[in-house]
Write an enzyme that holds these catalytic residues in place. Sequence first.
Site, PDB file in Angstrom:
ATOM      1  CB  ALA A  73      -1.106  -0.060   1.187  1.00 11.46           C
ATOM      2  CD1 TRP A 117      11.075   1.191   0.537  1.00 13.58           C
ATOM      3  CD2 TRP A 117       9.127   1.342   0.489  1.00 13.58           C
ATOM      4  NE1 TRP A 117      10.555   0.231  -0.202  1.00 13.58           N
ATOM      5  CE2 TRP A 117       9.321   0.455  -0.341  1.00 13.58           C
ATOM      6  CE3 TRP A 117       7.468   1.630   0.403  1.00 13.58           C
ATOM      7  CZ2 TRP A 117       8.466  -0.280  -1.284  1.00 13.58           C
ATOM      8  CZ3 TRP A 117       6.570   1.103  -0.451  1.00 13.58           C
ATOM      9  CH2 TRP A 117       7.119   0.014  -1.137  1.00 13.58           C
ATOM     10  NE  ARG A 163      37.836  19.116 -18.669  1.00 11.07           N
ATOM     11  CZ  ARG A 163      38.740  18.275 -18.645  1.00 11.07           C
ATOM     12  NH1 ARG A 163      39.765  18.430 -18.001  1.00 11.07           N
ATOM     13  NH2 ARG A 163      38.812  17.281 -19.628  1.00 11.07           N
ATOM     14  CD  GLN A 190      25.722  15.050 -21.161  1.00 13.53           C
ATOM     15  OE1 GLN A 190      25.420  14.126 -20.488  1.00 13.53           O
ATOM     16  NE2 GLN A 190      26.499  15.022 -21.993  1.00 13.53           N
ATOM     17  CD  GLU A 202       6.541  14.178   2.374  1.00  9.95           C
ATOM     18  OE1 GLU A 202       5.583  14.785   2.240  1.00  9.95           O
ATOM     19  OE2 GLU A 202       7.665  14.540   3.348  1.00  9.95           O
ATOM     20  CB  THR A 242       4.835   8.537  -7.485  1.00 11.19           C
ATOM     21  OG1 THR A 242       3.635   8.362  -7.885  1.00 11.19           O
ATOM     22  CG2 THR A 242       5.464   7.483  -6.764  1.00 11.19           C
TER      23      THR A 242
HETATM   24  C1  LIG Z   1      13.730   6.765   0.430  1.00 11.75           C
HETATM   25  C2  LIG Z   1      12.374   6.489   0.665  1.00 11.75           C
HETATM   26  C3  LIG Z   1      11.971   7.123   1.911  1.00 11.75           C
HETATM   27  C4  LIG Z   1      10.460   6.946   2.087  1.00 11.75           C
HETATM   28  N1  LIG Z   1      10.211   7.540   3.187  1.00 11.75           N
HETATM   29  C5  LIG Z   1       8.832   7.248   3.788  1.00 11.75           C
HETATM   30  C6  LIG Z   1       8.311   7.701   4.996  1.00 11.75           C
HETATM   31  O1  LIG Z   1       9.147   8.407   5.506  1.00 11.75           O
HETATM   32  N2  LIG Z   1       7.244   7.452   5.155  1.00 11.75           N
HETATM   33  C7  LIG Z   1       6.325   7.064   4.506  1.00 11.75           C
HETATM   34  O2  LIG Z   1       4.899   6.444   4.964  1.00 11.75           O
HETATM   35  N3  LIG Z   1       6.488   6.418   3.208  1.00 11.75           N
HETATM   36  C8  LIG Z   1       7.804   6.632   2.878  1.00 11.75           C
HETATM   37  N4  LIG Z   1       8.187   6.277   1.503  1.00 11.75           N
HETATM   38  C9  LIG Z   1       7.422   5.480   0.592  1.00 11.75           C
HETATM   39  C10 LIG Z   1       6.847   6.338  -0.599  1.00 11.75           C
HETATM   40  O3  LIG Z   1       6.197   7.354  -0.318  1.00 11.75           O
HETATM   41  C11 LIG Z   1       6.335   5.279  -1.785  1.00 11.75           C
HETATM   42  O4  LIG Z   1       7.527   4.351  -1.896  1.00 11.75           O
HETATM   43  C12 LIG Z   1       5.590   6.098  -2.933  1.00 11.75           C
HETATM   44  O5  LIG Z   1       4.479   6.825  -2.177  1.00 11.75           O
HETATM   45  C13 LIG Z   1       5.140   5.264  -3.773  1.00 11.75           C
HETATM   46  O6  LIG Z   1       4.792   4.243  -3.429  1.00 11.75           O
HETATM   47  P1  LIG Z   1       5.296   2.647  -3.864  1.00 11.75           P
HETATM   48  O7  LIG Z   1       6.546   2.558  -3.581  1.00 11.75           O
HETATM   49  O8  LIG Z   1       4.273   1.319  -3.239  1.00 11.75           O
HETATM   50  O9  LIG Z   1       4.722   2.668  -5.550  1.00 11.75           O
HETATM   51  P2  LIG Z   1       3.613   2.084  -6.168  1.00 11.75           P
HETATM   52  O10 LIG Z   1       2.259   2.532  -5.474  1.00 11.75           O
HETATM   53  O11 LIG Z   1       3.661   0.685  -6.247  1.00 11.75           O
HETATM   54  O12 LIG Z   1       3.748   2.792  -7.799  1.00 11.75           O
HETATM   55  C14 LIG Z   1       4.521   2.180  -8.796  1.00 11.75           C
HETATM   56  C15 LIG Z   1       4.348   2.924  -9.921  1.00 11.75           C
HETATM   57  O13 LIG Z   1       3.162   3.298 -10.490  1.00 11.75           O
HETATM   58  C16 LIG Z   1       2.682   4.456 -10.339  1.00 11.75           C
HETATM   59  N5  LIG Z   1       1.137   4.574 -10.021  1.00 11.75           N
HETATM   60  C17 LIG Z   1       0.619   4.169  -8.743  1.00 11.75           C
HETATM   61  N6  LIG Z   1      -0.577   4.216  -8.819  1.00 11.75           N
HETATM   62  C18 LIG Z   1      -0.926   5.296  -9.815  1.00 11.75           C
HETATM   63  C19 LIG Z   1      -2.179   5.716 -10.579  1.00 11.75           C
HETATM   64  N7  LIG Z   1      -3.284   5.513  -9.890  1.00 11.75           N
HETATM   65  N8  LIG Z   1      -1.989   6.478 -11.667  1.00 11.75           N
HETATM   66  C20 LIG Z   1      -0.630   6.530 -12.419  1.00 11.75           C
HETATM   67  N9  LIG Z   1       0.633   5.957 -11.878  1.00 11.75           N
HETATM   68  C21 LIG Z   1       0.213   5.215 -10.637  1.00 11.75           C
HETATM   69  C22 LIG Z   1       3.516   5.575  -9.275  1.00 11.75           C
HETATM   70  O14 LIG Z   1       3.563   6.689  -9.698  1.00 11.75           O
HETATM   71  C23 LIG Z   1       4.901   4.306  -9.604  1.00 11.75           C
HETATM   72  O15 LIG Z   1       5.582   5.190 -10.918  1.00 11.75           O
HETATM   73  C24 LIG Z   1       9.554   6.381   1.322  1.00 11.75           C
HETATM   74  C25 LIG Z   1      10.168   5.819   0.258  1.00 11.75           C
HETATM   75  C26 LIG Z   1      11.404   5.740  -0.036  1.00 11.75           C
HETATM   76  C27 LIG Z   1      11.921   4.967  -1.442  1.00 11.75           C
END
Ligand SMILES: Cc1cc2nc3c(=O)[nH]c(=O)nc-3n(C[C@H](O)[C@H](O)[C@H](O)COP(=O)(O)OP(=O)(O)OC[C@H]3O[C@@H](n4cnc5c(N)ncnc54)[C@H](O)[C@@H]3O)c2cc1C
Length: 388
Positions: A136, A162, A275, A344, A371, A373
Amino acid sequence: MSNNKDFDLFRTSDDHEELRAAVRAVAQDKIAPHAAEADELAAFPKASYDALVASDFHAPHIGEAYGGVGADALATCIVIEEVARVCAASSLIPAVNKLGTMPLILAASDEIKAKYLPPVARGEAMFAYGLSEREAGSDTASMKCRAKADGDGWVLNGQKSWITNAGVSSFYTVLAVTDPQGKRGSNVSAFVVEKSDPGFTFGDLERKMGIKGSPTRELIFEGCRIPGDRMVGAPGEGLKIALATLDHTRVTIGAQAVGIAQGALDFALGYVKERSQFGKHIAQFQGIQFMLADMAMKLEAARQLVYVAAAKSERGDKDLSFFGAAAKCFASDVAMAVTTDAVQLLGGAGYVKDYPVERMMRDAKITQIYEGTNQIQRIVMARQLLKK
Ligand SMILES: Cc1cc2nc3c(=O)[nH]c(=O)nc-3n(C[C@H](O)[C@H](O)[C@H](O)COP(=O)(O)OP(=O)(O)OC[C@H]3O[C@@H](n4cnc5c(N)ncnc54)[C@H](O)[C@@H]3O)c2cc1C
């Protein structure tokens, strides 16, 4: 041109610029020297934390009533931007202290605020934010982490993925389902969980592309018992509070992105003047000059959008959701473009770790992901547009 001071309207105040100078001095002297090492060793930058605490820049947003310095949203962004200019991982100290505590500031009882905000303001504790789960991420409402009423307390089971500054933080805002049969989005509540609570442990450190000095780990709850007075806001309001928090804190990620991009542009500007190829400084080639101009133009547009969004965050304007999402989305896309161009401009030197732009390009990437994507930011913006 008028001399009327009212025409100074659209600029940061002298106080904000003095703050910028003060943060920049701390960042240059105390944080920049450790940035490459924090990245190389993937180690939490304790020296940065100590320097930020010593200068009251570690959690500047906390109000004076709770022992903080009460920086406004724009001032907080300037702190984050200036720290990110030299070390993105360190900028997550003030940024995530705000992210973790914002649910309390927005919705918690006076008792909870009085208990948990002062230790953060004093620099004795950090506060993290646990919303995302393995299954989620973007779809936060599908979370599985569960909090069940049990006697006079709650028992948490599940995990969060994460989580920034997990392990080094003493306190955690954790979102959990309290009404499994309830309506999606209205069945989640927010809680404060302490690092020492029984049944609360952490996963291994994630091995990341960038912001390596900022620890990212899972939060694991196995029969984690917390007292009944730890709920933030009303039952079922958790997701609304979590998303309202992000409206404010996405602006700070925009500021982080602006800072990373500025650091990369500053370094590239110095490099191209030194450079030489084909018998002249590469800065003299128009192809290079056009790249620099585009980088600076995009960066300034991003900064202005972030600052306007910060003012909206401070005032609590109705269109903050749009502006928070727009600022984060635009600034992070700019940070990715500007840091890539900085690499670059350095040519082969840009691709090796002897120079900081390689790190900055890796660090910039996360600002497009966390926060929400940048796809999700566009959904947030479109939703607000179509509501009108
Ligand atoms: C280094 C790091 C630090 C983080 N820190 C925190 C934290 O402190 N607290 C916390 O709660 N979370 C944290 N996160 C989690 C972060 O907020 C999530 O990784 C992010 O919200 C995306 O969720 P997911 O990784 O599950 O991607 P997914 O939801 O699986 O998305 C995968 C891809 O599908 C796309 N996508 C998904 N749904 C849709 C849609 N409806 N329409 C179009 N495209 C879509 C996304 O944009 C992405 O490109 C962190 C993540 C990282 C990597």
